[in-house]
Design an enzyme around this catalytic site. Structure first.
Site, PDB file in Angstrom:
ATOM      1  N   LYS A   1      23.754  -5.017 -40.505  1.00 37.80           N
ATOM      2  CA  LYS A   1      22.775  -5.927 -39.887  1.00 37.80           C
ATOM      3  C   LYS A   1      22.533  -5.543 -38.429  1.00 37.80           C
ATOM      4  O   LYS A   1      21.390  -5.426 -37.989  1.00 37.80           O
ATOM      5  CB  LYS A   1      23.304  -7.355 -39.936  1.00 37.80           C
ATOM      6  CG  LYS A   1      22.537  -8.333 -39.061  1.00 37.80           C
ATOM      7  CD  LYS A   1      23.043  -9.743 -39.182  1.00 37.80           C
ATOM      8  CE  LYS A   1      24.178 -10.048 -38.262  1.00 37.80           C
ATOM      9  NZ  LYS A   1      23.790 -10.420 -36.871  1.00 37.80           N
ATOM     10  N   ASN A   2      23.616  -5.314 -37.681  1.00 34.64           N
ATOM     11  CA  ASN A   2      23.477  -5.117 -36.239  1.00 34.64           C
ATOM     12  C   ASN A   2      23.028  -3.720 -35.846  1.00 34.64           C
ATOM     13  O   ASN A   2      22.868  -3.433 -34.657  1.00 34.64           O
ATOM     14  CB  ASN A   2      24.787  -5.482 -35.535  1.00 34.64           C
ATOM     15  CG  ASN A   2      25.030  -6.977 -35.599  1.00 34.64           C
ATOM     16  OD1 ASN A   2      24.134  -7.745 -35.962  1.00 34.64           O
ATOM     17  ND2 ASN A   2      26.244  -7.399 -35.304  1.00 34.64           N
TER      18      ASN A   2
ATOM     19  N   ARG B   1      18.967 -14.573 -31.684  1.00 33.94           N
ATOM     20  CA  ARG B   1      19.059 -14.106 -30.305  1.00 33.94           C
ATOM     21  C   ARG B   1      18.646 -12.645 -30.181  1.00 33.94           C
ATOM     22  O   ARG B   1      18.096 -12.219 -29.168  1.00 33.94           O
ATOM     23  CB  ARG B   1      20.490 -14.287 -29.833  1.00 33.94           C
ATOM     24  CG  ARG B   1      20.702 -13.903 -28.426  1.00 33.94           C
ATOM     25  CD  ARG B   1      22.143 -14.062 -28.022  1.00 33.94           C
ATOM     26  NE  ARG B   1      22.289 -13.707 -26.633  1.00 33.94           N
ATOM     27  CZ  ARG B   1      22.323 -12.460 -26.188  1.00 33.94           C
ATOM     28  NH1 ARG B   1      22.250 -11.470 -27.053  1.00 33.94           N
ATOM     29  NH2 ARG B   1      22.443 -12.206 -24.909  1.00 33.94           N
TER      30      ARG B   1
ATOM     31  N   CYS C   1      23.911 -20.705 -28.405  1.00 36.42           N
ATOM     32  CA  CYS C   1      24.127 -20.863 -29.840  1.00 36.42           C
ATOM     33  C   CYS C   1      25.547 -21.397 -29.995  1.00 36.42           C
ATOM     34  O   CYS C   1      26.253 -21.661 -29.020  1.00 36.42           O
ATOM     35  CB  CYS C   1      23.936 -19.544 -30.573  1.00 36.42           C
ATOM     36  SG  CYS C   1      25.257 -18.383 -30.245  1.00 36.42           S
TER      37      CYS C   1
ATOM     38  N   ARG D   1      25.265 -17.248 -24.328  1.00 36.25           N
ATOM     39  CA  ARG D   1      24.490 -16.051 -24.693  1.00 36.25           C
ATOM     40  C   ARG D   1      23.387 -15.719 -23.677  1.00 36.25           C
ATOM     41  O   ARG D   1      22.226 -15.601 -24.018  1.00 36.25           O
ATOM     42  CB  ARG D   1      23.885 -16.201 -26.085  1.00 36.25           C
ATOM     43  CG  ARG D   1      24.800 -16.673 -27.176  1.00 36.25           C
ATOM     44  CD  ARG D   1      25.927 -15.728 -27.530  1.00 36.25           C
ATOM     45  NE  ARG D   1      25.528 -14.466 -28.065  1.00 36.25           N
ATOM     46  CZ  ARG D   1      25.277 -14.257 -29.363  1.00 36.25           C
ATOM     47  NH1 ARG D   1      25.339 -15.269 -30.201  1.00 36.25           N
ATOM     48  NH2 ARG D   1      24.925 -13.054 -29.803  1.00 36.25           N
ATOM     49  N   PRO D   2      23.713 -15.581 -22.378  1.00 31.44           N
ATOM     50  CA  PRO D   2      22.677 -15.235 -21.396  1.00 31.44           C
ATOM     51  C   PRO D   2      22.165 -13.817 -21.608  1.00 31.44           C
ATOM     52  O   PRO D   2      22.762 -13.030 -22.346  1.00 31.44           O
ATOM     53  CB  PRO D   2      23.417 -15.355 -20.066  1.00 31.44           C
ATOM     54  CG  PRO D   2      24.847 -15.113 -20.399  1.00 31.44           C
ATOM     55  CD  PRO D   2      25.049 -15.666 -21.784  1.00 31.44           C
TER      56      PRO D   2
ATOM     57  N   ASP E   1      33.606 -10.009 -34.098  1.00 29.90           N
ATOM     58  CA  ASP E   1      32.940 -10.454 -35.336  1.00 29.90           C
ATOM     59  C   ASP E   1      33.900 -10.537 -36.509  1.00 29.90           C
ATOM     60  O   ASP E   1      33.520 -10.997 -37.581  1.00 29.90           O
ATOM     61  CB  ASP E   1      31.797  -9.503 -35.696  1.00 29.90           C
ATOM     62  CG  ASP E   1      30.674  -9.590 -34.689  1.00 29.90           C
ATOM     63  OD1 ASP E   1      29.798  -8.711 -34.694  1.00 29.90           O
ATOM     64  OD2 ASP E   1      30.689 -10.522 -33.871  1.00 29.90           O
TER      65      ASP E   1
ATOM     66  N   ARG F   1      22.542 -15.171 -43.089  1.00 29.91           N
ATOM     67  CA  ARG F   1      21.990 -14.375 -41.983  1.00 29.91           C
ATOM     68  C   ARG F   1      22.618 -12.985 -41.964  1.00 29.91           C
ATOM     69  O   ARG F   1      21.999 -12.030 -41.518  1.00 29.91           O
ATOM     70  CB  ARG F   1      22.278 -15.048 -40.640  1.00 29.91           C
ATOM     71  CG  ARG F   1      21.515 -16.317 -40.393  1.00 29.91           C
ATOM     72  CD  ARG F   1      21.711 -16.797 -38.982  1.00 29.91           C
ATOM     73  NE  ARG F   1      21.419 -15.726 -38.016  1.00 29.91           N
ATOM     74  CZ  ARG F   1      21.557 -15.881 -36.696  1.00 29.91           C
ATOM     75  NH1 ARG F   1      21.981 -17.029 -36.209  1.00 29.91           N
ATOM     76  NH2 ARG F   1      21.260 -14.905 -35.870  1.00 29.91           N
TER      77      ARG F   1
HETATM   78  C1  EPZ Z   1      26.048  -8.288 -30.357  1.00 31.15           C
HETATM   79  O1  EPZ Z   1      25.622  -9.474 -29.737  1.00 31.15           O
HETATM   80  C2  EPZ Z   1      26.100  -8.593 -31.841  1.00 31.15           C
HETATM   81  N1  EPZ Z   1      24.759  -8.947 -32.315  1.00 31.15           N
HETATM   82  C3  EPZ Z   1      27.071  -9.755 -32.090  1.00 31.15           C
HETATM   83  O2  EPZ Z   1      27.152  -9.953 -33.482  1.00 31.15           O
HETATM   84  C4  EPZ Z   1      28.445  -9.344 -31.567  1.00 31.15           C
HETATM   85  O3  EPZ Z   1      29.340 -10.421 -31.738  1.00 31.15           O
HETATM   86  C5  EPZ Z   1      28.354  -8.967 -30.086  1.00 31.15           C
HETATM   87  O4  EPZ Z   1      27.362  -7.925 -29.906  1.00 31.15           O
HETATM   88  C6  EPZ Z   1      29.673  -8.458 -29.526  1.00 31.15           C
HETATM   89  O5  EPZ Z   1      30.100  -7.355 -30.272  1.00 31.15           O
HETATM   90  C7  EPZ Z   1      23.865  -7.955 -32.541  1.00 31.15           C
HETATM   91  O6  EPZ Z   1      24.144  -6.779 -32.352  1.00 31.15           O
HETATM   92  C8  EPZ Z   1      22.529  -8.376 -33.051  1.00 31.15           C
HETATM   93  P1  EPZ Z   1      26.857  -8.940 -26.051  1.00 31.15           P
HETATM   94  P2  EPZ Z   1      25.148  -9.446 -28.198  1.00 31.15           P
HETATM   95  O7  EPZ Z   1      25.602  -8.836 -25.260  1.00 31.15           O
HETATM   96  O8  EPZ Z   1      24.573  -8.145 -27.855  1.00 31.15           O
HETATM   97  C9  EPZ Z   1      27.865 -11.742 -22.359  1.00 31.15           C
HETATM   98  C10 EPZ Z   1      27.216 -11.207 -35.449  1.00 31.15           C
HETATM   99  O9  EPZ Z   1      28.047 -12.014 -35.828  1.00 31.15           O
HETATM  100  N2  EPZ Z   1      26.544 -11.339 -21.837  1.00 31.15           N
HETATM  101  O10 EPZ Z   1      27.652  -7.696 -26.306  1.00 31.15           O
HETATM  102  O11 EPZ Z   1      24.353 -10.665 -27.978  1.00 31.15           O
HETATM  103  C11 EPZ Z   1      27.741 -12.557 -23.646  1.00 31.15           C
HETATM  104  O12 EPZ Z   1      27.533 -13.912 -23.359  1.00 31.15           O
HETATM  105  C12 EPZ Z   1      26.728 -11.221 -34.018  1.00 31.15           C
HETATM  106  O13 EPZ Z   1      26.739 -10.277 -36.137  1.00 31.15           O
HETATM  107  C13 EPZ Z   1      26.151 -11.798 -20.588  1.00 31.15           C
HETATM  108  O14 EPZ Z   1      26.869 -12.532 -19.928  1.00 31.15           O
HETATM  109  O15 EPZ Z   1      26.529  -9.599 -27.450  1.00 31.15           O
HETATM  110  C14 EPZ Z   1      29.085 -12.308 -24.303  1.00 31.15           C
HETATM  111  O16 EPZ Z   1      30.047 -13.184 -23.731  1.00 31.15           O
HETATM  112  C15 EPZ Z   1      27.289 -12.424 -33.279  1.00 31.15           C
HETATM  113  N3  EPZ Z   1      24.930 -11.437 -20.108  1.00 31.15           N
HETATM  114  C16 EPZ Z   1      29.414 -10.860 -23.908  1.00 31.15           C
HETATM  115  O17 EPZ Z   1      28.589 -10.569 -22.760  1.00 31.15           O
HETATM  116  C17 EPZ Z   1      24.078 -10.612 -20.815  1.00 31.15           C
HETATM  117  O18 EPZ Z   1      22.968 -10.304 -20.314  1.00 31.15           O
HETATM  118  C18 EPZ Z   1      29.096  -9.833 -24.997  1.00 31.15           C
HETATM  119  O19 EPZ Z   1      27.752 -10.075 -25.389  1.00 31.15           O
HETATM  120  C19 EPZ Z   1      24.501 -10.157 -22.098  1.00 31.15           C
HETATM  121  C20 EPZ Z   1      25.741 -10.525 -22.577  1.00 31.15           C
END
Ligand code: EPZ
Length: 418
Positions: free
Chosen positions: A22-23, A93, A117, A122-123, A305, A397
């Site tokens: 998916k990702n 997101r 969420c 999720r900023p 995950d 999803r």
């Molecule tokens: C990706 O989400 C995945 N989704 C998530 O999978 C996965 O849990 C996550 O990476 C971590 O591996 C997709 O790839 C579509 P991040 P993403 O940006 O990119 C903070 C699932 O279950 N952050 O790596 O949204 C954020 O809040 C989903 O398949 C900021 O603060 O995650 C988090 O605490 C859930 N500012 C951390 O960084 C930003 O601008 C990691 O988030 C971006 C992120």
């Protein structure tokens, strides 16, 4: 809304095949915005989030055609809109991934802020700050990000924190920028590397893929390409836990074992037997697993995950375990539901202290987010009696026909549509 009714206590045995990730599929579908030529993606799973992404891309003017179960043809030669609306972004997101490609190819984008969420706020501040470094003007207007850039310019960007979609957004934006972009502290997840493989097939110039430093030399345009999505490592890991938690024997075919090294090591630490070939993983759980400690971490660490799924296993382990979630601030929504099944778990901040119990009891439980719902299904498969998991749209999803795959392994599971 659908429910899953599970009668637990059956050791599951047999073989399943991993679906496309998916990702990886989501950003690769969005990459079609970077060219007016046709993109052909194989092994695209049939998931809720894929359907949402098809809806979003169609809204923008991309023609999307599913030629058979797993192949998508996408062509962005008649883009007519540059806005990702709130009603689409709030459900997924990952919609923010359209920001980079729209800016890079068309110089404009208006994307709803995703909002929080169940698992956290999720900023997307890291995405926006990086795009501004590339010369975009970014403003917030009524819950939307307005971004404009006559032409993005290459820049050296160090992410304050590792972000998977942030890395993907900026990598896509940089492919058409003027000059070289270097991303420091970039995410190293296999899905990021798979997106880069597609972009390179499209004519992008990218180096350092899979490392924390990725450099992208901008080109004037990208062309069409054909690509197969990598297998889903989280689905694979989930079925590894299916074998461990039911004391069964399950082989997952068409997967990539090296993407799951941290999961495999931790499962072996609990006493579970894991055998690998180049494209398959076999897991045999005999008897009660031992409680161990885990701490989630960006790849190649233990995947966040997989945390909820592992907690379900630790709930019936021998002894205790300490589970620390370091990536998201609220990824323990499954705990309250596991407690209703008789688990013994205490949460303090972002750490869960689990005391294994001999057996869970089936109960009506409610899914709250994608991986929490997988955790409840796993607990139901192991529990004595009947577990009803409601709101399984969360599960849909990210898992393609999970009940069919579980039925094939001998589970007593039924989907009921309310
Ligand atoms: C990706 O989400 C995945 N989704 C998530 O999978 C996965 O849990 C996550 O990476 C971590 O591996 C997709 O790839 C579509 P991040 P993403 O940006 O990119 C903070 C699932 O279950 N952050 O790596 O949204 C954020 O809040 C989903 O398949 C900021 O603060 O995650 C988090 O605490 C859930 N500012 C951390 O960084 C930003 O601008 C990691 O988030 C971006 C992120």
């Amino acid at each position: 809304m659908d429910r899953l009714i599970i009668r637990g206590g059956i050791p599951l045995r047999g073989e399943v095949e991993a679906a496309g990730a998916k990702n990886a599929a989501l950003p690769e579908m969005v990459a079609s915005l970077l060219t007016g030529e046709s993109i052909q993606l194989h092994r695209v799973p049939q998931l809720g989030d894929v359907k949402t992404t098809i809806g979003l891309l169609s809204h923008l003017g991309v023609s999307v055609e599913r030629r058979d179960r797993e192949t998508l043809f996408l062509r962005a030669d008649r883009i007519s809109r540059f806005e990702a609306p709130y009603q689409l972004v709030k459900t997924m997101r990952a919609s923010v991934l359209v920001l980079g490609p729209l800016l890079a190819r068309f110089g404009r984008a208006r994307v709803s802020l995703p909002g929080g969420c169940a698992i956290g706020t999720r900023p997307i501040n890291l995405h926006l700050a990086a795009l501004e470094k590339m010369g975009a003007t970014v403003s917030l207007d009524a819950g939307y990000v307005e971004a404009k850039a006559p032409r993005l310019r290459g820049a050296r960007i160090t992410f304050d924190g590792q972000t998977v979609t942030g890395t993907e957004n900026l990598m896509m934006a940089a492919t058409l920028a003027d000059g070289v972009t270097v991303l420091e502290n970039a995410a190293c997840e296999p899905e990021v590397a798979d997106l880069a493989a597609l972009l390179i097939r499209m004519g992008a110039r990218i180096e350092g893929v899979g490392t924390p430093t990725i450099s992208i030399e901008g080109v004037d345009h990208l062309h069409g390409a054909e690509h197969e999505v990598i297998p889903d490592r989280v689905e694979t890991g989930t079925f590894m836990v299916v074998a461990a938690i039911t004391g069964g024997d399950v082989t997952i075919n068409r997967c990539v074992p090296c993407h799951l090294e941290a999961i495999t090591e931790k499962l072996q630490e609990t006493g579970v037997i894991v055998e690998e070939t180049d494209w398959s993983i076999r897991v045999c759980g005999d008897g009660r697993v031992q409680g161990i400690n885990i701490r989630t971490h960006p790849y190649p660490g233990f995947a966040t995950d997989m945390q909820a799924q592992f907690m379900a296993l630790m709930a019936i382990a021998q002894g205790s375990s300490v589970i620390t979630e370091t990536v998201f601030e609220n990824r323990f929504m499954h705990v309250n539901e596991l407690l209703r099944m008789g688990a013994d778990i205490k949460v303090i901040g972002t750490t869960a202290f689990v005391q294994g119990v001999p057996m869970l009891s089936g109960a009506p439980v409610m899914a709250t987010d994608l991986r929490a719902s997988a955790s409840l299904v796993l607990a139901g498969l192991a529990a004595q009696g009947i577990t009803t998991v409601s709101r399984v749209y969360h599960l849909d999803r990210g898992y393609e026909s999970i009940e069919q795959k579980l039925l094939g392994l001998g589970a007593n599971i039924e989907r009921v549509t309310e």
